[in-house]
Design a protein around this motif. Structure first.
Motif, PDB file in Angstrom:
ATOM      1  N   ARG A 103     -20.689 -11.025  -0.382  1.00 43.17           N
ATOM      2  CA  ARG A 103     -21.331 -12.076   0.407  1.00 43.17           C
ATOM      3  C   ARG A 103     -20.554 -12.408   1.675  1.00 43.17           C
ATOM      4  O   ARG A 103     -21.155 -12.789   2.695  1.00 43.17           O
ATOM      5  N   THR A 104     -19.255 -12.272   1.654  1.00 36.86           N
ATOM      6  CA  THR A 104     -18.441 -12.795   2.756  1.00 36.86           C
ATOM      7  C   THR A 104     -17.799 -11.717   3.637  1.00 36.86           C
ATOM      8  O   THR A 104     -17.306 -12.034   4.723  1.00 36.86           O
ATOM      9  N   VAL A 105     -17.766 -10.473   3.172  1.00 35.60           N
ATOM     10  CA  VAL A 105     -17.186  -9.377   3.958  1.00 35.60           C
ATOM     11  C   VAL A 105     -18.296  -8.372   4.241  1.00 35.60           C
ATOM     12  O   VAL A 105     -18.727  -7.655   3.343  1.00 35.60           O
ATOM     13  N   PRO A 106     -18.799  -8.320   5.456  1.00 37.09           N
ATOM     14  CA  PRO A 106     -19.920  -7.425   5.773  1.00 37.09           C
ATOM     15  C   PRO A 106     -19.599  -5.966   5.459  1.00 37.09           C
ATOM     16  O   PRO A 106     -18.439  -5.538   5.520  1.00 37.09           O
ATOM     17  N   ALA A 107     -20.623  -5.213   5.118  1.00 37.67           N
ATOM     18  CA  ALA A 107     -20.465  -3.788   4.843  1.00 37.67           C
ATOM     19  C   ALA A 107     -19.804  -3.105   6.032  1.00 37.67           C
ATOM     20  O   ALA A 107     -20.141  -3.370   7.191  1.00 37.67           O
ATOM     21  N   GLY A 108     -18.833  -2.263   5.747  1.00 39.49           N
ATOM     22  CA  GLY A 108     -18.109  -1.580   6.804  1.00 39.49           C
ATOM     23  C   GLY A 108     -16.862  -2.300   7.257  1.00 39.49           C
ATOM     24  O   GLY A 108     -16.053  -1.727   8.002  1.00 39.49           O
ATOM     25  N   GLU A 109     -16.693  -3.554   6.852  1.00 37.40           N
ATOM     26  CA  GLU A 109     -15.492  -4.313   7.190  1.00 37.40           C
ATOM     27  C   GLU A 109     -14.625  -4.490   5.948  1.00 37.40           C
ATOM     28  O   GLU A 109     -15.079  -4.303   4.814  1.00 37.40           O
ATOM     29  N   ARG A 110     -13.368  -4.860   6.178  1.00 31.77           N
ATOM     30  CA  ARG A 110     -12.439  -5.042   5.069  1.00 31.77           C
ATOM     31  C   ARG A 110     -11.643  -6.336   5.245  1.00 31.77           C
ATOM     32  O   ARG A 110     -11.546  -6.869   6.352  1.00 31.77           O
ATOM     33  N   THR A 136     -11.539  -3.822   0.774  1.00 30.55           N
ATOM     34  CA  THR A 136     -10.152  -4.262   0.666  1.00 30.55           C
ATOM     35  C   THR A 136      -9.251  -3.430   1.565  1.00 30.55           C
ATOM     36  O   THR A 136      -9.128  -2.215   1.386  1.00 30.55           O
ATOM     37  N   ALA A 137      -8.613  -4.102   2.522  1.00 31.77           N
ATOM     38  CA  ALA A 137      -7.653  -3.425   3.388  1.00 31.77           C
ATOM     39  C   ALA A 137      -6.261  -3.431   2.773  1.00 31.77           C
ATOM     40  O   ALA A 137      -5.499  -2.468   2.916  1.00 31.77           O
ATOM     41  N   ALA A 138      -5.914  -4.505   2.097  1.00 26.77           N
ATOM     42  CA  ALA A 138      -4.601  -4.660   1.483  1.00 26.77           C
ATOM     43  C   ALA A 138      -4.672  -5.848   0.532  1.00 26.77           C
ATOM     44  O   ALA A 138      -5.645  -6.611   0.539  1.00 26.77           O
ATOM     45  N   ALA A 139      -3.624  -6.000  -0.278  1.00 27.09           N
ATOM     46  CA  ALA A 139      -3.605  -7.094  -1.248  1.00 27.09           C
ATOM     47  C   ALA A 139      -2.206  -7.695  -1.332  1.00 27.09           C
ATOM     48  O   ALA A 139      -1.205  -7.031  -1.045  1.00 27.09           O
ATOM     49  N   ALA A 298      -1.799  -8.458   6.692  1.00 24.04           N
ATOM     50  CA  ALA A 298      -2.982  -8.410   7.558  1.00 24.04           C
ATOM     51  C   ALA A 298      -2.662  -7.735   8.881  1.00 24.04           C
ATOM     52  O   ALA A 298      -3.448  -6.923   9.388  1.00 24.04           O
ATOM     53  N   SER A 299      -1.510  -8.044   9.450  1.00 24.37           N
ATOM     54  CA  SER A 299      -1.126  -7.444  10.720  1.00 24.37           C
ATOM     55  C   SER A 299      -0.978  -5.932  10.602  1.00 24.37           C
ATOM     56  O   SER A 299      -1.289  -5.182  11.531  1.00 24.37           O
ATOM     57  N   ALA A 300      -0.503  -5.489   9.450  1.00 20.85           N
ATOM     58  CA  ALA A 300      -0.250  -4.067   9.255  1.00 20.85           C
ATOM     59  C   ALA A 300      -1.489  -3.284   8.852  1.00 20.85           C
ATOM     60  O   ALA A 300      -1.608  -2.103   9.183  1.00 20.85           O
ATOM     61  N   HIS A 301      -2.442  -3.941   8.174  1.00 20.73           N
ATOM     62  CA  HIS A 301      -3.508  -3.170   7.531  1.00 20.73           C
ATOM     63  C   HIS A 301      -4.934  -3.566   7.914  1.00 20.73           C
ATOM     64  O   HIS A 301      -5.874  -2.877   7.532  1.00 20.73           O
ATOM     65  N   LEU A 302      -5.097  -4.643   8.646  1.00 17.57           N
ATOM     66  CA  LEU A 302      -6.418  -4.970   9.167  1.00 17.57           C
ATOM     67  C   LEU A 302      -6.499  -4.454  10.602  1.00 17.57           C
ATOM     68  O   LEU A 302      -5.709  -4.857  11.458  1.00 17.57           O
ATOM     69  N   THR A 303      -7.454  -3.602  10.858  1.00 20.49           N
ATOM     70  CA  THR A 303      -7.552  -2.941  12.162  1.00 20.49           C
ATOM     71  C   THR A 303      -7.553  -3.926  13.311  1.00 20.49           C
ATOM     72  O   THR A 303      -6.895  -3.736  14.333  1.00 20.49           O
ATOM     73  N   ALA A 304      -8.303  -5.028  13.143  1.00 19.97           N
ATOM     74  CA  ALA A 304      -8.469  -5.983  14.248  1.00 19.97           C
ATOM     75  C   ALA A 304      -7.511  -7.160  14.152  1.00 19.97           C
ATOM     76  O   ALA A 304      -7.663  -8.142  14.851  1.00 19.97           O
ATOM     77  N   ALA A 305      -6.510  -7.070  13.272  1.00 19.22           N
ATOM     78  CA  ALA A 305      -5.608  -8.211  13.103  1.00 19.22           C
ATOM     79  C   ALA A 305      -4.784  -8.449  14.358  1.00 19.22           C
ATOM     80  O   ALA A 305      -4.411  -7.511  15.062  1.00 19.22           O
TER      81      ALA A 305
END
Length: 327
Positions: A103-110, A136-139, A298-305
């Motif tokens: 519901r909260t993370v659109p398809a194609g995003e992490r 999931t980009a990271a945990a 987040a800085s390391a693993h989210l593309t747009a961070a």
């Protein structure tokens, strides 16, 4: 409440959006969205007997640069109370997380997922689920464990030496259906001893007590039955996302032995952060360090961070080895 002041940073936040999400079995989950619309997403899952209010001091430190999603685990906060014990399980936790992400993370995003205690167990339980992995980009697993919780509890004093007696008494504490009642000086003292570090100030203890006492007795007991037999090692082994682990050195509920086991079983360990003198409620006790670790991932693993902001080297290290935060 009894004259104890609650510091402003522990006051619950007003979300920019509230959602009602239905899980696979129809249970309604309360979801809050904080921070910056359109920014990279962080999803927070709280622990046993807590609620979205538990994350208030962490959200305050992340909301200026992230879209922060927090949800009440089933039976907690404003989420629906399951109608039967059969609706309490690690499978249900994983399905709830899956529904929130869909519901909260659109398809194609992490997003970066961060879970405290039972929230960390939720992330481990969902390990290997394709619909969770693709979002999931990271945990970040915080003050949590994959199994053998009763055997490793250190709530009872060392004077109780018999392993069998310790296991029995810890099980009784975990299972207790005794109503907690209003927050009192005694309940604050007991809660601080069991769940927090010895130097935790009164405001932190008060925040913890108000949150924990708000959990319905039946919900607390039904989830305790799940935690008593917890085993999410299989999901942990399938958790492929880069994952960091955080634990307090004085955690009596999920002692550091669990954190070391998690690190050993992870496919992609991003390090273990030890918080000296901190108990089980690390996001409330050391929100700056916990938020910094989430931001690091987040800085390391989210593309747009966004680029990392300056932070102490102990909180945002250059390596992923075990390290200790200076607090």
């Amino acid at each position: 409440m009894n004259g104890v002041h609650l510091p402003e940073e522990y006051e619950p936040l007003v979300p920019v959006e509230e959602l009602a999400v239905r899980s696979a079995d129809g249970i309604r989950l309360h979801v809050e969205v904080h921070g910056q619309p359109g920014a990279p997403t962080v999803v927070l899952a709280h622990g046993w007997t807590c609620s979205t209010a538990f994350w208030a001091p962490v959200i305050r430190r992340l909301a200026d640069r992230y879209r922060v999603v927090a949800y009440d685990q089933r039976g907690h906060g404003h989420s629906e109370v399951p109608p039967s014990r059969a609706r309490y399980s690690t499978r249900a936790l994983a399905e709830d997380l899956s529904a929130v992400l869909a519901r909260t993370v659109p398809a194609g995003e992490r997003a970066v997922l961060a879970g405290h205690s039972m929230g960390g167990m939720t992330i481990m339980a969902a390990g290997g689920r394709p619909e969770v992995a693709e979002r999931t980009a990271a945990a970040v697993l915080i003050s949590t464990g994959p199994g053998d919780l009763v055997a490793e509890l250190t709530v009872l004093p060392p004077a109780v030496r018999s392993r069998g007696l310790r296991r029995f008494l810890h099980r009784q504490l975990l299972r207790s259906r005794m109503p907690l009642g209003p927050v009192s000086p005694f309940s604050r003292m007991a809660l601080k001893y069991a769940t927090m570090g010895p130097s935790s100030p009164a405001g932190q203890v008060e925040a913890t007590a108000r949150i924990v006492h708000a959990c319905p007795t039946a919900v607390r007991a039904n989830w305790a039955a799940v935690l008593e037999r917890l085993d999410v090692h299989a999901g942990l082994a399938r958790l492929a996302a880069p994952t960091a682990v955080v634990v307090g050195t004085d955690d009596r509920l999920t002692p550091p032995v669990h954190a070391h086991r998690i690190v050993a079983e992870l496919q992609d360990s991003q390090g273990l952060l030890l918080l000296p003198g901190v108990g089980h409620m690390s996001p409330l006790e050391r929100p700056a360090e916990v938020a910094a670790e989430i931001h690091r991932m987040a800085s390391a693993h989210l593309t747009a961070a966004p680029a990392a902001s300056p932070a102490p080297a102990s909180a945002v290290p250059a390596s992923v080895d075990e390290r200790t935060a200076v607090v």
